[in-house]
Motif scaffolding. Structure first.
Motif, PDB file in Angstrom:
ATOM      1  N   ILE A  90      -1.153  -7.798 -11.572  1.00  0.00           N
ATOM      2  CA  ILE A  90      -0.654  -7.483 -10.239  1.00  0.00           C
ATOM      3  C   ILE A  90      -0.161  -8.753  -9.561  1.00  0.00           C
ATOM      4  O   ILE A  90      -0.835  -9.785  -9.579  1.00  0.00           O
ATOM      5  CB  ILE A  90      -1.760  -6.832  -9.371  1.00  0.00           C
ATOM      6  N   GLU A  91       1.020  -8.656  -8.978  1.00  0.00           N
ATOM      7  CA  GLU A  91       1.526  -9.696  -8.086  1.00  0.00           C
ATOM      8  C   GLU A  91       1.645  -9.083  -6.697  1.00  0.00           C
ATOM      9  O   GLU A  91       2.306  -8.066  -6.515  1.00  0.00           O
ATOM     10  CB  GLU A  91       2.888 -10.213  -8.551  1.00  0.00           C
ATOM     11  N   TYR A  92       0.965  -9.687  -5.727  1.00  0.00           N
ATOM     12  CA  TYR A  92       0.928  -9.128  -4.381  1.00  0.00           C
ATOM     13  C   TYR A  92       1.665 -10.054  -3.405  1.00  0.00           C
ATOM     14  O   TYR A  92       2.007 -11.198  -3.718  1.00  0.00           O
ATOM     15  CB  TYR A  92      -0.507  -8.922  -3.914  1.00  0.00           C
ATOM     16  N   ILE A  93       1.937  -9.524  -2.213  1.00  0.00           N
ATOM     17  CA  ILE A  93       2.619 -10.288  -1.174  1.00  0.00           C
ATOM     18  C   ILE A  93       1.586 -10.698  -0.124  1.00  0.00           C
ATOM     19  O   ILE A  93       1.061  -9.848   0.609  1.00  0.00           O
ATOM     20  CB  ILE A  93       3.749  -9.440  -0.544  1.00  0.00           C
ATOM     21  N   PRO A  94       1.244 -11.980  -0.054  1.00  0.00           N
ATOM     22  CA  PRO A  94       0.133 -12.435   0.810  1.00  0.00           C
ATOM     23  C   PRO A  94       0.319 -12.126   2.289  1.00  0.00           C
ATOM     24  O   PRO A  94      -0.650 -11.838   2.981  1.00  0.00           O
ATOM     25  CB  PRO A  94       0.105 -13.957   0.563  1.00  0.00           C
ATOM     26  N   ASP A  95       1.550 -12.186   2.768  1.00  0.00           N
ATOM     27  CA  ASP A  95       1.780 -12.015   4.207  1.00  0.00           C
ATOM     28  C   ASP A  95       1.288 -10.669   4.714  1.00  0.00           C
ATOM     29  O   ASP A  95       0.815 -10.547   5.845  1.00  0.00           O
ATOM     30  CB  ASP A  95       3.272 -12.159   4.526  1.00  0.00           C
ATOM     31  N   GLY A  96       1.371  -9.626   3.880  1.00  0.00           N
ATOM     32  CA  GLY A  96       0.978  -8.299   4.328  1.00  0.00           C
ATOM     33  C   GLY A  96      -0.510  -8.158   4.591  1.00  0.00           C
ATOM     34  O   GLY A  96      -0.937  -7.340   5.414  1.00  0.00           O
ATOM     35  N   ILE A  97      -1.330  -8.946   3.882  1.00  0.00           N
ATOM     36  CA  ILE A  97      -2.778  -8.840   4.034  1.00  0.00           C
ATOM     37  C   ILE A  97      -3.209  -9.183   5.446  1.00  0.00           C
ATOM     38  O   ILE A  97      -4.126  -8.571   6.010  1.00  0.00           O
ATOM     39  CB  ILE A  97      -3.490  -9.747   3.000  1.00  0.00           C
ATOM     40  N   ARG A  98      -2.532 -10.145   6.058  1.00  0.00           N
ATOM     41  CA  ARG A  98      -2.873 -10.527   7.432  1.00  0.00           C
ATOM     42  C   ARG A  98      -2.619  -9.388   8.410  1.00  0.00           C
ATOM     43  O   ARG A  98      -3.238  -9.313   9.471  1.00  0.00           O
ATOM     44  CB  ARG A  98      -2.078 -11.771   7.826  1.00  0.00           C
ATOM     45  N   ASP A  99      -1.711  -8.490   8.036  1.00  0.00           N
ATOM     46  CA  ASP A  99      -1.401  -7.344   8.893  1.00  0.00           C
ATOM     47  C   ASP A  99      -2.198  -6.098   8.508  1.00  0.00           C
ATOM     48  O   ASP A  99      -1.947  -5.008   9.033  1.00  0.00           O
ATOM     49  CB  ASP A  99       0.097  -7.020   8.816  1.00  0.00           C
ATOM     50  N   GLY A 100      -3.132  -6.267   7.578  1.00  0.00           N
ATOM     51  CA  GLY A 100      -3.972  -5.135   7.176  1.00  0.00           C
ATOM     52  C   GLY A 100      -3.329  -4.229   6.144  1.00  0.00           C
ATOM     53  O   GLY A 100      -3.795  -3.103   5.927  1.00  0.00           O
ATOM     54  N   LYS A 101      -2.266  -4.697   5.487  1.00  0.00           N
ATOM     55  CA  LYS A 101      -1.610  -3.909   4.451  1.00  0.00           C
ATOM     56  C   LYS A 101      -1.452  -4.747   3.191  1.00  0.00           C
ATOM     57  O   LYS A 101      -1.050  -5.903   3.260  1.00  0.00           O
ATOM     58  CB  LYS A 101      -0.226  -3.424   4.918  1.00  0.00           C
ATOM     59  N   LEU A 102      -1.790  -4.136   2.074  1.00  0.00           N
ATOM     60  CA  LEU A 102      -1.637  -4.818   0.796  1.00  0.00           C
ATOM     61  C   LEU A 102      -0.405  -4.256   0.088  1.00  0.00           C
ATOM     62  O   LEU A 102      -0.414  -3.128  -0.404  1.00  0.00           O
ATOM     63  CB  LEU A 102      -2.870  -4.625  -0.083  1.00  0.00           C
ATOM     64  N   ARG A 103       0.650  -5.054   0.079  1.00  0.00           N
ATOM     65  CA  ARG A 103       1.883  -4.659  -0.603  1.00  0.00           C
ATOM     66  C   ARG A 103       1.935  -5.362  -1.943  1.00  0.00           C
ATOM     67  O   ARG A 103       1.759  -6.586  -2.026  1.00  0.00           O
ATOM     68  CB  ARG A 103       3.100  -5.040   0.251  1.00  0.00           C
ATOM     69  N   LEU A 104       2.169  -4.584  -2.982  1.00  0.00           N
ATOM     70  CA  LEU A 104       2.184  -5.108  -4.335  1.00  0.00           C
ATOM     71  C   LEU A 104       3.622  -5.258  -4.814  1.00  0.00           C
ATOM     72  O   LEU A 104       4.392  -4.293  -4.803  1.00  0.00           O
ATOM     73  CB  LEU A 104       1.412  -4.167  -5.271  1.00  0.00           C
ATOM     74  N   LYS A 105       3.966  -6.472  -5.200  1.00  0.00           N
ATOM     75  CA  LYS A 105       5.328  -6.730  -5.663  1.00  0.00           C
ATOM     76  C   LYS A 105       5.540  -6.153  -7.053  1.00  0.00           C
ATOM     77  O   LYS A 105       6.541  -5.487  -7.333  1.00  0.00           O
ATOM     78  CB  LYS A 105       5.610  -8.231  -5.662  1.00  0.00           C
ATOM     79  N   THR A 106       4.585  -6.419  -7.945  1.00  0.00           N
ATOM     80  CA  THR A 106       4.667  -5.917  -9.315  1.00  0.00           C
ATOM     81  C   THR A 106       3.286  -5.476  -9.783  1.00  0.00           C
ATOM     82  O   THR A 106       2.292  -6.182  -9.568  1.00  0.00           O
ATOM     83  CB  THR A 106       5.190  -7.000 -10.280  1.00  0.00           C
ATOM     84  N   VAL A 107       3.228  -4.313 -10.413  1.00  0.00           N
ATOM     85  CA  VAL A 107       2.005  -3.826 -11.048  1.00  0.00           C
ATOM     86  C   VAL A 107       2.338  -3.448 -12.478  1.00  0.00           C
ATOM     87  O   VAL A 107       3.274  -2.674 -12.724  1.00  0.00           O
ATOM     88  CB  VAL A 107       1.418  -2.597 -10.322  1.00  0.00           C
ATOM     89  N   ARG A 108       1.593  -4.012 -13.427  1.00  0.00           N
ATOM     90  CA  ARG A 108       1.741  -3.641 -14.834  1.00  0.00           C
ATOM     91  C   ARG A 108       0.396  -3.074 -15.294  1.00  0.00           C
ATOM     92  O   ARG A 108      -0.588  -3.805 -15.427  1.00  0.00           O
ATOM     93  CB  ARG A 108       2.146  -4.841 -15.682  1.00  0.00           C
TER      94      ARG A 108
END
Length: 234
Positions: A90-108
């Motif tokens: 999993i590659e995630y986008i760190p900025d979203g975590i601060r806003d309470g959302k975990l956005r995943l860039k890539t999931v394999r």
């Protein structure tokens, strides 16, 4: 069709959201500690014993990877392996975590084998998994007023599924092993849970059509679609 879709869909989607929780654990901690807590988190959320061979958290990049994950059925469902997952990256986008959302860039996600077990009362381990996950989620919300991490979407998902086993403890004649044969199926811009649900529904229906067109006389995957997991009578 509805029975097979419900089983396979519940399994994969429930696991994806459980793995999102593991990403949060991985982000906060590092490798060995994260691996131990991830195993404990899976046990708490699924009611199943969990073993992970290797878990790595990227230091310079926002990535989490797992290798050799196994979930084991409870004694009520005969023990043995429920899930074998050689790889999750999993590659995630760190900025979203601060806003309470975990956005995943890539999931394999590579699931080598799933063993769906129906007990003598007609209940399946997938139903137990879903029930236990929901119960745990409700319990966590009751314990704290702190906002959690919400699903913020998946930009690109690569899904591989190998084999699906059906074990009927009440009637072993219904036992089956199906080669799902899904290899790097790609889902893009899955922004909501509804998007994920719709995409996976399309994937399952495509598998059904492939089974009918390539081998219409063979039971396998088509039998599960048409007969709800039971063998056809001759």
């Amino acid at each position: 069709m509805k029975t097979f879709f419900r089983w396979l869909f519940r399994t994969v989607v429930t696991l994806i959201f459980l793995f999102i929780v593991l990403v949060v654990v991985g982000v906060l901690l590092k490798d060995v500690i994260a691996k131990s807590l991830a195993e404990r988190n899976l046990r708490n959320n699924t009611g199943m014993d969990a073993k992970i061979e290797k878990m790595e958290v990227g230091l310079a990049t926002p990535t989490v990877s797992l290798e050799g994950l196994k979930l084991y059925n409870t004694p009520d469902f005969g023990g043995g392996t429920f899930l074998e997952m050689p790889e999750l990256r999993i590659e995630y986008i760190p900025d979203g975590i601060r806003d309470g959302k975990l956005r995943l860039k890539t999931v394999r996600l590579h699931i080598a084998e799933v063993n769906i077990v129906k007990d003598k009362n007609g209940k399946t381990n997938v139903e137990m998994l879903e029930k236990e996950s929901k119960r745990k989620a409700r319990g966590e919300k009751d314990k704290t007023d702190k906002p959690g991490i919400d699903f913020g979407g998946i930009d690109t998902l690569y899904l591989t599924v190998g084999k699906l086993k059906i074990t009927d403890l009440a009637n072993p004649k219904n036992n089956q092993e199906i080669n799902v044969g899904l290899k790097d199926e790609v889902g893009r811009n899955l922004k909501t849970e509804a998007d994920l649900t719709g995409w996976f529904a399309g994937v399952v229906f495509k598998l059904y059509l492939q089974q009918v067109m390539t081998n219409p006389d063979h039971g396998g995957l088509r039998t599960l679609f048409d007969g709800g997991g039971k063998k056809r009578s001759r």
